[in-house]
Design a protein around this motif. Structure first.
Motif, mmCIF file in Angstrom:
data_model
loop_
_atom_site.group_PDB
_atom_site.id
_atom_site.type_symbol
_atom_site.label_atom_id
_atom_site.label_comp_id
_atom_site.label_asym_id
_atom_site.label_seq_id
_atom_site.Cartn_x
_atom_site.Cartn_y
_atom_site.Cartn_z
ATOM 1 N N ALA A 1 0.825 -1.208 0.000
ATOM 2 C CA ALA A 1 0.000 0.000 0.000
ATOM 3 C C ALA A 1 0.857 1.255 0.000
ATOM 4 O O ALA A 1 0.514 2.245 -0.665
ATOM 5 N N ARG A 2 1.957 1.256 0.714
ATOM 6 C CA ARG A 2 2.848 2.422 0.709
ATOM 7 C C ARG A 2 3.435 2.641 -0.679
ATOM 8 O O ARG A 2 3.531 3.764 -1.157
ATOM 9 N N ALA A 3 3.831 1.546 -1.349
ATOM 10 C CA ALA A 3 4.363 1.677 -2.713
ATOM 11 C C ALA A 3 3.275 2.174 -3.663
ATOM 12 O O ALA A 3 3.541 3.017 -4.532
ATOM 13 N N LEU A 4 2.046 1.675 -3.506
ATOM 14 C CA LEU A 4 0.933 2.166 -4.315
ATOM 15 C C LEU A 4 0.739 3.667 -4.108
ATOM 16 O O LEU A 4 0.525 4.419 -5.062
ATOM 17 N N THR A 5 0.832 4.103 -2.855
ATOM 18 C CA THR A 5 0.667 5.513 -2.537
ATOM 19 C C THR A 5 1.776 6.349 -3.170
ATOM 20 O O THR A 5 1.516 7.401 -3.753
ATOM 21 N N ASP A 6 3.009 5.882 -3.054
ATOM 22 C CA ASP A 6 4.131 6.618 -3.646
ATOM 23 C C ASP A 6 4.001 6.703 -5.159
ATOM 24 O O ASP A 6 4.265 7.748 -5.760
ATOM 25 N N LEU A 7 3.589 5.603 -5.770
ATOM 26 C CA LEU A 7 3.399 5.609 -7.219
ATOM 27 C C LEU A 7 2.258 6.550 -7.601
ATOM 28 O O LEU A 7 2.369 7.325 -8.550
ATOM 29 N N ALA A 8 1.168 6.520 -6.842
ATOM 30 C CA ALA A 8 0.047 7.431 -7.108
ATOM 31 C C ALA A 8 0.496 8.883 -6.979
ATOM 32 O O ALA A 8 0.124 9.730 -7.804
ATOM 33 N N GLU A 9 1.279 9.185 -5.970
ATOM 34 C CA GLU A 9 1.789 10.547 -5.787
ATOM 35 C C GLU A 9 2.631 10.975 -6.991
ATOM 36 O O GLU A 9 2.532 12.105 -7.465
#
Length: 87
Positions: free
Chosen positions: A30-38
């Motif tokens: 989820a953190r990687a998903l968030t970073d990618l979304a950002e």
């Protein structure tokens, strides 16, 4: 976080996602998903960012990650209304 400059925003994050998913590490997925979304948001590609934000929210729900989850609605608001499902 990856730069939106000369490299594709997804470069490197795909490897991280595969690694975390393969190891059953849902929090860091989820953190990687968030970073990618950002990164996609920084590149003004809200259509690419939106599903990643939603996936991060659903993945982090119930994981005592309140601090991180609190950041995600703000990211969601950066997407146009039609992408938020409220248009």
């Amino acid at each position: 976080m990856a730069s939106a400059g000369s490299r594709s925003p997804g470069t490197g994050w795909g490897r991280a996602l595969r690694y975390f998913r393969a190891n059953g590490d849902t929090y860091n997925t989820a953190r990687a998903l968030t970073d990618l979304a950002e990164t996609w948001l920084d590149a003004s590609d809200t259509a690419a960012a939106r599903p990643l934000i939603e996936a991060a929210i659903s993945t982090l729900s119930g994981q005592s990650a309140e601090y991180h989850v609190a950041h995600l609605p703000g990211m969601r608001e950066r997407c146009p209304a039609e992408e938020r499902g409220t248009g």
